[in-house]
Scaffold this motif. Structure first.
Motif, PDB file in Angstrom:
ATOM      1  N   VAL A   1       0.872  -1.182   0.000  1.00  0.00           N
ATOM      2  CA  VAL A   1       0.000   0.000   0.000  1.00  0.00           C
ATOM      3  C   VAL A   1       0.903   1.225   0.000  1.00  0.00           C
ATOM      4  CG1 VAL A   1      -1.855   1.230   1.170  1.00  0.00           C
ATOM      5  CG2 VAL A   1      -1.695  -1.271   1.386  1.00  0.00           C
ATOM      6  N   THR A   2       0.835   2.027  -1.040  1.00  0.00           N
ATOM      7  CA  THR A   2       1.655   3.224  -1.095  1.00  0.00           C
ATOM      8  C   THR A   2       1.087   4.311  -0.184  1.00  0.00           C
ATOM      9  OG1 THR A   2       2.541   4.951  -2.534  1.00  0.00           O
ATOM     10  CG2 THR A   2       0.389   4.069  -3.106  1.00  0.00           C
ATOM     11  N   ASP A   3       1.959   5.225   0.224  1.00  0.00           N
ATOM     12  CA  ASP A   3       1.493   6.357   1.036  1.00  0.00           C
ATOM     13  C   ASP A   3       1.002   7.510   0.159  1.00  0.00           C
ATOM     14  OD1 ASP A   3       3.922   7.131   0.037  1.00  0.00           O
ATOM     15  OD2 ASP A   3       4.897   7.393   1.988  1.00  0.00           O
ATOM     16  N   ASP A   4       1.071   7.335  -1.164  1.00  0.00           N
ATOM     17  CA  ASP A   4       0.621   8.370  -2.097  1.00  0.00           C
ATOM     18  C   ASP A   4      -0.855   8.132  -2.439  1.00  0.00           C
ATOM     19  OD1 ASP A   4       0.221  10.250  -4.022  1.00  0.00           O
ATOM     20  OD2 ASP A   4       1.913   9.668  -5.289  1.00  0.00           O
ATOM     21  N   THR A   5      -1.728   8.586  -1.559  1.00  0.00           N
ATOM     22  CA  THR A   5      -3.155   8.332  -1.757  1.00  0.00           C
ATOM     23  C   THR A   5      -3.779   9.242  -2.815  1.00  0.00           C
ATOM     24  OG1 THR A   5      -3.636   9.812   0.104  1.00  0.00           O
ATOM     25  CG2 THR A   5      -3.501   7.450   0.573  1.00  0.00           C
ATOM     26  N   ASP A   6      -3.055  10.271  -3.218  1.00  0.00           N
ATOM     27  CA  ASP A   6      -3.560  11.119  -4.299  1.00  0.00           C
ATOM     28  C   ASP A   6      -3.415  10.418  -5.650  1.00  0.00           C
ATOM     29  OD1 ASP A   6      -4.300  13.234  -2.631  1.00  0.00           O
ATOM     30  OD2 ASP A   6      -2.280  14.084  -2.670  1.00  0.00           O
ATOM     31  N   ALA A   7      -2.261   9.848  -5.875  1.00  0.00           N
ATOM     32  CA  ALA A   7      -2.011   9.149  -7.143  1.00  0.00           C
ATOM     33  C   ALA A   7      -2.681   7.780  -7.184  1.00  0.00           C
ATOM     34  CB  ALA A   7      -0.509   9.001  -7.373  1.00  0.00           C
ATOM     35  N   TYR A   8      -2.851   7.185  -6.006  1.00  0.00           N
ATOM     36  CA  TYR A   8      -3.439   5.841  -5.915  1.00  0.00           C
ATOM     37  C   TYR A   8      -4.583   5.871  -4.900  1.00  0.00           C
ATOM     38  CZ  TYR A   8       0.981   4.659  -8.148  1.00  0.00           C
ATOM     39  OH  TYR A   8       2.060   4.618  -9.006  1.00  0.00           O
ATOM     40  N   PRO A   9      -5.729   6.411  -5.282  1.00  0.00           N
ATOM     41  CA  PRO A   9      -6.837   6.550  -4.334  1.00  0.00           C
ATOM     42  C   PRO A   9      -7.486   5.215  -4.002  1.00  0.00           C
ATOM     43  CG  PRO A   9      -7.538   7.191  -6.533  1.00  0.00           C
ATOM     44  CD  PRO A   9      -6.060   6.950  -6.624  1.00  0.00           C
ATOM     45  N   PHE A  10      -8.013   5.125  -2.794  1.00  0.00           N
ATOM     46  CA  PHE A  10      -8.765   3.942  -2.375  1.00  0.00           C
ATOM     47  C   PHE A  10     -10.185   4.006  -2.954  1.00  0.00           C
ATOM     48  CE2 PHE A  10      -6.124   4.244   1.750  1.00  0.00           C
ATOM     49  CZ  PHE A  10      -5.088   3.507   1.182  1.00  0.00           C
ATOM     50  N   VAL A  11     -10.777   2.840  -3.179  1.00  0.00           N
ATOM     51  CA  VAL A  11     -12.161   2.803  -3.662  1.00  0.00           C
ATOM     52  C   VAL A  11     -13.101   3.196  -2.527  1.00  0.00           C
ATOM     53  CG1 VAL A  11     -11.685   1.080  -5.437  1.00  0.00           C
ATOM     54  CG2 VAL A  11     -12.359   0.330  -3.143  1.00  0.00           C
ATOM     55  N   THR A  12     -14.209   3.783  -2.892  1.00  0.00           N
ATOM     56  CA  THR A  12     -15.146   4.271  -1.878  1.00  0.00           C
ATOM     57  C   THR A  12     -15.890   3.142  -1.186  1.00  0.00           C
ATOM     58  OG1 THR A  12     -16.828   4.587  -3.589  1.00  0.00           O
ATOM     59  CG2 THR A  12     -15.458   6.482  -3.037  1.00  0.00           C
ATOM     60  N   ASN A  13     -16.041   1.993  -1.847  1.00  0.00           N
ATOM     61  CA  ASN A  13     -16.796   0.886  -1.238  1.00  0.00           C
ATOM     62  C   ASN A  13     -15.907  -0.100  -0.493  1.00  0.00           C
ATOM     63  OD1 ASN A  13     -15.590  -0.151  -3.587  1.00  0.00           O
ATOM     64  ND2 ASN A  13     -17.198  -1.699  -3.860  1.00  0.00           N
TER      65      ASN A  13
ATOM     66  N   VAL B   1     -15.060 -12.203  -2.002  1.00  0.00           N
ATOM     67  CA  VAL B   1     -16.449 -11.915  -1.632  1.00  0.00           C
ATOM     68  C   VAL B   1     -16.585 -11.516  -0.164  1.00  0.00           C
ATOM     69  CG1 VAL B   1     -17.353 -13.447  -3.410  1.00  0.00           C
ATOM     70  CG2 VAL B   1     -16.948 -14.349  -1.104  1.00  0.00           C
ATOM     71  N   LEU B   2     -15.465 -11.275   0.505  1.00  0.00           N
ATOM     72  CA  LEU B   2     -15.501 -10.949   1.933  1.00  0.00           C
ATOM     73  C   LEU B   2     -15.257  -9.473   2.225  1.00  0.00           C
ATOM     74  CD1 LEU B   2     -13.691 -14.017   3.550  1.00  0.00           C
ATOM     75  CD2 LEU B   2     -16.123 -13.704   3.034  1.00  0.00           C
ATOM     76  N   PHE B   3     -14.596  -8.756   1.301  1.00  0.00           N
ATOM     77  CA  PHE B   3     -14.294  -7.352   1.525  1.00  0.00           C
ATOM     78  C   PHE B   3     -14.700  -6.534   0.300  1.00  0.00           C
ATOM     79  CE2 PHE B   3     -11.154  -9.443   4.324  1.00  0.00           C
ATOM     80  CZ  PHE B   3     -11.461  -8.806   5.522  1.00  0.00           C
ATOM     81  N   GLY B   4     -15.168  -5.320   0.534  1.00  0.00           N
ATOM     82  CA  GLY B   4     -15.564  -4.434  -0.555  1.00  0.00           C
ATOM     83  C   GLY B   4     -14.403  -4.114  -1.477  1.00  0.00           C
ATOM     84  N   GLY B   5     -14.708  -3.980  -2.762  1.00  0.00           N
ATOM     85  CA  GLY B   5     -13.682  -3.664  -3.746  1.00  0.00           C
ATOM     86  C   GLY B   5     -13.248  -4.863  -4.568  1.00  0.00           C
ATOM     87  N   GLY B   6     -13.705  -6.061  -4.186  1.00  0.00           N
ATOM     88  CA  GLY B   6     -13.280  -7.266  -4.878  1.00  0.00           C
ATOM     89  C   GLY B   6     -14.163  -7.612  -6.063  1.00  0.00           C
ATOM     90  N   THR B   7     -13.748  -8.638  -6.789  1.00  0.00           N
ATOM     91  CA  THR B   7     -14.519  -9.206  -7.880  1.00  0.00           C
ATOM     92  C   THR B   7     -15.220 -10.456  -7.361  1.00  0.00           C
ATOM     93  OG1 THR B   7     -13.038  -8.357  -9.590  1.00  0.00           O
ATOM     94  CG2 THR B   7     -14.377 -10.269 -10.175  1.00  0.00           C
TER      95      THR B   7
END
Length: 287
Positions: A30-42, A123-129
């Motif tokens: 997990v990079t500390d650059d959250t601007d360039a690599y934003p987390f998904v909202t869900n 299927v256990l955490f948001g953001g997955g397929t």
């Protein structure tokens, strides 16, 4: 959304002599650059920074020379950061990606060249397929020799077995099935895992003991569970740290987690299979 606990700075020694080319088959960056690599909202949680440098330090401290990065759910199908790390370490790192059904063959080819060797269904955490995409994706990756990796609760397996057994690629089950060991090894979900291992060439990651145990921090209740899986097929077992141990309330020591292998697999030859030979086969590591 509050940040998850950070992994421990100090890592205890493994407690046994690791074989050369030992591989941690399950970790995230997990990079500390959250601007360039934003987390998904869900997303289901917000991880602390766990960048490449700290990940490589963890491997060194645990005595590992190889590693497999798994695309973390908080990035969804934005695999960019993981792919960049893989490209910088082509000989000793591999990856598991997260994509959607619309993925193109050209994109898959580029991921393969970067070191990706499988796709994750989560299927256990948001953001997955999810399961809806698995047949389509399995067909798309079959010619690459990839596998499907599943983050699910093994209690879901009996219902899913008819579909899983028909997939044209092998599967890997995360975290020993991610179901409470209190359910016991006679549970239909555990039996389904064994069927997939014995008769369909699936693999299981001996990881995430703290996710299925009621005995923190020793996890003694996981011993019969892990040993039963190894007894099912020592040639289909992998070990993973699950570093940086996200979405939990108590932080384990990664070195102590590795030391559990001496109890789960007392024989050095079997540990070498789990740590070296099996990962080399599944992920395509070469000397």
């Amino acid at each position: 959304m509050e940040y998850c606990l950070a992994p421990l700075e100090h890592i205890a020694p493994a407690g046994f002599s690791l074989p050369a080319n030992a591989c941690d088959t399950h970790a995230h960056v997990v990079t500390d650059d959250t601007d360039a690599y934003p987390f998904v909202t869900n997303r289901s949680y917000t991880p602390p920074a766990a960048p490449e440098k700290r990940y490589l330090s963890m491997l060194e401290k645990t005595g590992m020379q190889r590693g497999v990065l798994v695309q973390i759910s908080v990035y969804g199908d934005d695999n960019r950061y993981m792919l960049q790390v893989l490209k910088r370490h082509p000989h000793n790192l591999r990856g598991i990606g997260v994509v959607r059904e619309t993925i193109t063959d050209q994109q898959l080819r580029e991921m393969h060249e970067a070191g990706v060797r499988g796709l994750r269904i989560n299927v256990l955490f948001g953001g997955g397929t999810g399961f809806d995409a698995m047949e389509t994706l399995a067909r798309k990756i079959a010619d690459y020799g990839w596998h499907m990796q599943f983050l699910l609760d093994a209690r879901q397996l009996p219902e899913l077995l008819p579909r899983l057994k028909k997939l044209p690629v092998p599967g890997v089950i995360d975290h020993m099935g991610h179901m409470p060991v209190a359910e016991g090894t006679n549970h239909p979900g555990f039996r389904a895992m064994q069927e997939l291992i014995e008769h369909h060439g699936w693999w299981v990651k001996l990881s995430g003991a703290y996710r299925i145990s009621e005995d923190f921090p020793e996890f003694k209740d996981v011993v019969p569970w892990a040993q039963a899986l190894i007894a099912t097929s020592e040639d289909r077992m992998l070990w993973g740290s699950d570093w940086p141990h996200v979405s939990i309330t108590r932080m384990p020591d990664t070195g102590h987690l590795l030391s559990q292998l001496t109890t789960w697999a007392p024989q050095a030859a079997i540990r070498k299979k789990i740590l070296v030979d099996n990962p080399a086969t599944l992920y395509g590591f070469t000397s």
